[in-house]
Design a protein around this motif. Structure first.
Motif, mmCIF file in Angstrom:
data_model
loop_
_atom_site.group_PDB
_atom_site.id
_atom_site.type_symbol
_atom_site.label_atom_id
_atom_site.label_comp_id
_atom_site.label_asym_id
_atom_site.label_seq_id
_atom_site.Cartn_x
_atom_site.Cartn_y
_atom_site.Cartn_z
ATOM 1 N N ARG A 2 19.247 36.952 41.507
ATOM 2 C CA ARG A 2 18.490 37.961 40.793
ATOM 3 C C ARG A 2 19.173 38.279 39.484
ATOM 4 N NH1 ARG A 2 17.658 43.762 43.529
ATOM 5 N NH2 ARG A 2 16.646 44.881 41.840
ATOM 6 N N SER A 3 18.418 38.270 38.395
ATOM 7 C CA SER A 3 19.017 38.528 37.087
ATOM 8 C C SER A 3 19.300 40.007 36.930
ATOM 9 C CB SER A 3 18.083 38.067 35.963
ATOM 10 O OG SER A 3 17.019 38.975 35.837
ATOM 11 N N PRO A 4 20.261 40.356 36.051
ATOM 12 C CA PRO A 4 20.535 41.771 35.813
ATOM 13 C C PRO A 4 19.309 42.511 35.328
ATOM 14 C CG PRO A 4 22.272 40.398 34.920
ATOM 15 C CD PRO A 4 21.191 39.480 35.356
ATOM 16 N N ALA A 5 18.438 41.807 34.573
ATOM 17 C CA ALA A 5 17.257 42.472 34.030
ATOM 18 C C ALA A 5 16.280 42.886 35.133
ATOM 19 C CB ALA A 5 16.559 41.562 33.032
ATOM 20 N N ALA A 6 16.393 42.256 36.312
ATOM 21 C CA ALA A 6 15.496 42.601 37.408
ATOM 22 C C ALA A 6 15.773 43.997 37.936
ATOM 23 C CB ALA A 6 15.620 41.574 38.525
ATOM 24 N N GLU A 7 16.920 44.566 37.578
ATOM 25 C CA GLU A 7 17.296 45.873 38.082
ATOM 26 C C GLU A 7 16.844 47.000 37.153
ATOM 27 O OE1 GLU A 7 21.404 45.905 39.084
ATOM 28 O OE2 GLU A 7 21.333 43.897 39.923
ATOM 29 N N VAL A 8 16.239 46.642 35.999
ATOM 30 C CA VAL A 8 15.752 47.648 35.069
ATOM 31 C C VAL A 8 14.328 47.267 34.675
ATOM 32 C CG1 VAL A 8 18.027 48.200 34.182
ATOM 33 C CG2 VAL A 8 16.693 46.390 33.084
ATOM 34 N N PRO A 9 13.511 48.217 34.237
ATOM 35 C CA PRO A 9 12.135 47.891 33.838
ATOM 36 C C PRO A 9 12.119 46.937 32.648
ATOM 37 C CG PRO A 9 12.442 50.261 34.116
ATOM 38 C CD PRO A 9 13.793 49.659 34.159
ATOM 39 N N GLY A 187 12.556 31.934 43.241
ATOM 40 C CA GLY A 187 11.494 31.303 44.022
ATOM 41 C C GLY A 187 10.377 30.720 43.198
ATOM 42 N N GLN A 188 10.596 30.510 41.915
ATOM 43 C CA GLN A 188 9.544 30.027 41.030
ATOM 44 C C GLN A 188 9.459 28.500 41.043
ATOM 45 O OE1 GLN A 188 10.143 31.680 37.102
ATOM 46 N NE2 GLN A 188 10.347 33.766 37.869
ATOM 47 N N ASN A 193 10.784 23.121 38.794
ATOM 48 C CA ASN A 193 12.049 23.538 38.186
ATOM 49 C C ASN A 193 13.205 22.653 38.633
ATOM 50 O OD1 ASN A 193 11.552 25.870 36.433
ATOM 51 N ND2 ASN A 193 10.760 26.831 38.291
ATOM 52 N N GLY A 194 13.108 22.104 39.839
ATOM 53 C CA GLY A 194 14.127 21.161 40.291
ATOM 54 C C GLY A 194 14.115 19.891 39.459
ATOM 55 N N VAL A 195 12.915 19.394 39.149
ATOM 56 C CA VAL A 195 12.816 18.201 38.307
ATOM 57 C C VAL A 195 13.393 18.481 36.910
ATOM 58 C CG1 VAL A 195 11.203 16.642 37.144
ATOM 59 C CG2 VAL A 195 10.863 17.225 39.548
ATOM 60 N N LEU A 196 13.017 19.617 36.348
ATOM 61 C CA LEU A 196 13.541 19.976 35.022
ATOM 62 C C LEU A 196 15.058 20.141 35.059
ATOM 63 C CD1 LEU A 196 10.803 22.509 33.849
ATOM 64 C CD2 LEU A 196 11.154 20.167 33.054
ATOM 65 N N PRO A 240 14.377 28.284 48.298
ATOM 66 C CA PRO A 240 13.883 27.718 47.032
ATOM 67 C C PRO A 240 15.006 27.150 46.168
ATOM 68 C CG PRO A 240 13.792 30.117 46.985
ATOM 69 C CD PRO A 240 14.097 29.733 48.387
ATOM 70 N N LEU A 241 16.162 27.815 46.173
ATOM 71 C CA LEU A 241 17.284 27.325 45.376
ATOM 72 C C LEU A 241 17.779 25.990 45.917
ATOM 73 C CD1 LEU A 241 19.143 28.060 43.002
ATOM 74 C CD2 LEU A 241 20.643 29.202 44.639
ATOM 75 N N GLY A 242 17.912 25.902 47.238
ATOM 76 C CA GLY A 242 18.366 24.654 47.839
ATOM 77 C C GLY A 242 17.383 23.521 47.600
ATOM 78 N N THR A 243 16.077 23.830 47.727
ATOM 79 C CA THR A 243 15.060 22.803 47.481
ATOM 80 C C THR A 243 15.140 22.287 46.049
ATOM 81 O OG1 THR A 243 13.573 23.804 49.113
ATOM 82 C CG2 THR A 243 12.586 22.339 47.462
ATOM 83 N N GLY A 244 15.218 23.220 45.111
ATOM 84 C CA GLY A 244 15.278 22.821 43.710
ATOM 85 C C GLY A 244 16.512 22.017 43.378
ATOM 86 N N ILE A 245 17.648 22.420 43.937
ATOM 87 C CA ILE A 245 18.890 21.690 43.663
ATOM 88 C C ILE A 245 18.826 20.290 44.257
ATOM 89 C CG2 ILE A 245 21.349 21.617 44.205
ATOM 90 C CD1 ILE A 245 21.409 24.645 43.880
ATOM 91 N N LEU A 246 18.266 20.156 45.451
ATOM 92 C CA LEU A 246 18.139 18.822 46.047
ATOM 93 C C LEU A 246 17.203 17.941 45.229
ATOM 94 C CD1 LEU A 246 17.954 19.629 49.873
ATOM 95 C CD2 LEU A 246 19.814 18.482 48.633
ATOM 96 N N VAL A 247 16.090 18.497 44.771
ATOM 97 C CA VAL A 247 15.183 17.729 43.920
ATOM 98 C C VAL A 247 15.889 17.330 42.624
ATOM 99 C CG1 VAL A 247 13.066 17.835 42.541
ATOM 100 C CG2 VAL A 247 13.088 18.736 44.876
#
Length: 589
Positions: A2-9, A187-188, A193-196, A240-247
């Motif tokens: 989670r990015s720091p920005a997710a903790e503020v509007p 989770g995007q 995103n894994g390919v990129l 999602p992170l594991g899937t993307g990293i494996l891809v």
């Protein structure tokens, strides 16, 4: 993650904000140009003074890559150095990811222009990339993003490497690699995103593997600390992170499998290279680098390997400020993970034992557990301090955002802003970079400049320059480039295998090469026995030499000329600024 920005509007920026973005990017380009202004003003004969022999080496890399592209030859290998064995360019920092696309620049304007463009563009592009990622995905204030990005690209350690190591300057892909990981953690679109991610990592392999390893280490520390701080959130991110990293790993492997095989198992490859124990002194972090506004070269010299390896040097005001920011933001999980990663990478860079102001202690460092691991065994441990730069820059961005979001209806809100920006100025102005020093390089001897060499070198024959080129004197590489790669060189400046299979800088020395190096060091021409002359003939045949040349202006030229006269049993001829020995009769065919 989670990015720091997710903790503020989040705040949507107005359309006119693009003008501010362009102004920030223009400032980065201007700053990068000013650092290299002396080089840009003298592309014909300018040479970065602190690069030692690295500018010669990098220009050779760019030039030989362009030649390979034009002649549709394998860009992973060249026999124009270290003839006849050649050089594994994939096992060197040839930066094919820059050299290949900039082939038109190299062909039209020369490798010095490519060198200057790579360094200048690398600084500006890295700053711009971090600004884009920070401003769009981490913080909601342009000021915070601009300050953090500027530090990530222009930190003292980066500018130190900017004298000679473009692989530690051209880092503009790393912010986008971080961005893909952030998107995966949210989770995007894991597959996309894994390919990129895989494509970005692949390209970074061809820009610099060592910065990628350091960045991966930094991100791993960050991820571990964040996961321990937010275990439930980390568990939700894992799939999602594991899937993307494996891809991404699959994409990267498919694209770099052959180049990496060539690097580690191809001709003139090596398994690892040892540098010895070269950790940072703890005092280096509070000192100021040579290229900083208040830097003292003599003080910096005490805490670094050379001018291009001033890998710590945050300066004591910034160390104090970052410590204060760490304490102030400790309750924010992302900031806490960044701070731990920053201090951990700094600690790793200090080596197996903590050294303080030249005095060794008995306190072990993490490097004691890492120095013998695959890949890590080939890295200078002091360079892991570079991994602390980005977390520090992001912390500055986060702190700036927090201050700017304070309620200005209260008097202390204004006071906090004044105090914070005053503290930033106090910490960052002293470490602001200065322009890099440039001197006039020696002119190319007429023997090479006017193609006189063609009278002495036949197809398949090489040129032996006395003393033979190495890490201490690689000027012959520049002569070869200026001569259009019309001939190969014996030995040179590169990384290749030693007799035990480990990496070494330069060629495995032949007996005659070692003798000439000794004469260059001592200035004494030894007596030569018949066995010595036979050895000279054998070495010349090994190099397939057609001609031996000695620059008339070389140090110890008289002693070297006398030695070669005795080795070859013939007297040198003065030709085009060189002493020349035609040895085709010694090495027929």
């Amino acid at each position: 993650m989670r990015s720091p920005a997710a903790e503020v509007p989040r705040v949507r920026w107005p359309h006119r904000g693009r003008i501010a973005d362009l102004a920030v990017l223009a400032a980065y380009v201007l700053a990068a140009f000013l650092i290299y202004r002396p080089l840009w003003m003298n592309l014909g004969s300018g040479y970065l003074s602190s690069s030692v022999q690295d500018q010669n080496m990098w220009e050779w890399f760019f030039a030989v890559t362009a030649r390979s592209v034009l002649h549709l030859q394998n860009p992973l290998f060249s026999d124009f150095q270290n003839y006849p064995l050649g050089v594994n360019l994939m096992a060197n920092t040839a930066m094919l990811g820059v050299g290949i696309p900039l082939t038109p620049v190299t062909v039209l304007f020369g490798p010095t222009t490519t060198w200057a463009l790579t360094l200048t563009g690398g600084l500006a592009a890295t700053a711009g990339a971090w600004y884009w990622v920070l401003s769009r995905h981490v913080v909601d204030t342009r000021a915070g993003a601009a300050i953090g990005a500027a530090f990530c690209a222009f930190a003292p350690s980066i500018v130190s490497h900017a004298n000679a190591h473009p692989n530690f300057v051209v880092l503009f892909l790393l912010p986008f690699i971080v961005l893909r990981l952030l998107k995966l953690a949210r989770g995007q679109r894991p597959v996309r995103n894994g390919v990129l991610l895989g494509l970005l990592v692949t390209y970074q392999v061809f820009l610099g593997e060592e910065p990628l390893l350091i960045a991966a280490t930094t991100m791993a520390v960050f991820a571990i600390v964040y996961a321990l701080s937010r275990p439930e959130e980390a568990l939700a991110m894992a799939r999602p992170l594991g899937t993307g990293i494996l891809v991404g790993a699959g994409v990267t492997f498919a694209l770099v499998a052959f180049p990496l095989w060539w690097q580690f198992a191809g001709p003139q490859s090596y398994g690892s290279i040892e540098h010895g124990l070269l950790g940072n002194d703890a005092a280096a972090f509070t000192a100021f680098s040579t290229e900083s506004v208040v830097g003292d070269p003599e003080v910096a010299k005490e805490f670094s390997l050379n001018r291009t390896e001033e890998n710590a040097f945050f300066g004591w005001p910034l160390v104090l400020l970052l410590t204060a920011v760490t304490i102030a933001l400790w309750r924010v999980a992302a900031a806490r993970a960044l701070a731990v990663a920053m201090f951990a990478l700094a600690w790793i860079s200090m080596g197996v034992l903590l050294v303080v102001n030249g005095e060794a202690t008995s306190i072990p460092g993490p490097w004691m557990l890492m120095f013998d691991l695959p890949l890590y065994e080939s890295v200078l441990e002091s360079r892991f301090a570079l991994g602390a730069v980005v977390p520090a820059g992001i912390l500055l961005a986060l702190a700036t955002e927090r201050v700017l979001r304070l309620d200005l209806a209260r008097d202390w809100g204004y006071a906090a802003r004044i105090g914070w920006f005053g503290a930033l100025a106090f910490a960052l102005v002293p470490i602001a970079p200065t322009e890099l020093r440039v001197h006039e390089r020696d002119p190319v001897p007429q023997f090479f400049a006017d193609d006189t060499w063609r009278q002495y070198v036949e197809p398949g024959g090489s040129v032996v320059v006395v003393p033979l080129p190495d890490t201490g004197d690689a000027e012959a590489l520049h002569w070869q480039v200026e001569a259009g790669f019309g001939f190969p060189l014996a030995e040179g400046y590169f990384v290749g295998p030693s007799t035990d299979g480990r990496g070494t800088y330069g060629a495995v020395r032949r007996p005659v090469s070692e003798l000439l190096e000794q004469v260059a060091d001592t200035g004494v021409a030894p007596a030569i026995s018949p066995a010595g002359r036979r050895q000279a003939a054998a070495d010349l045949r090994y190099w397939k030499a057609d001609v031996v040349v000695l620059p008339m202006r070389a140090d110890q030229a008289d002693a070297l000329r006398t030695t070669v006269d005795r080795l070859l049993d013939q007297n040198a001829r003065p030709v085009g600024g060189m002493w020349v020995w035609d040895v085709r009769a010694v090495t027929p065919g």
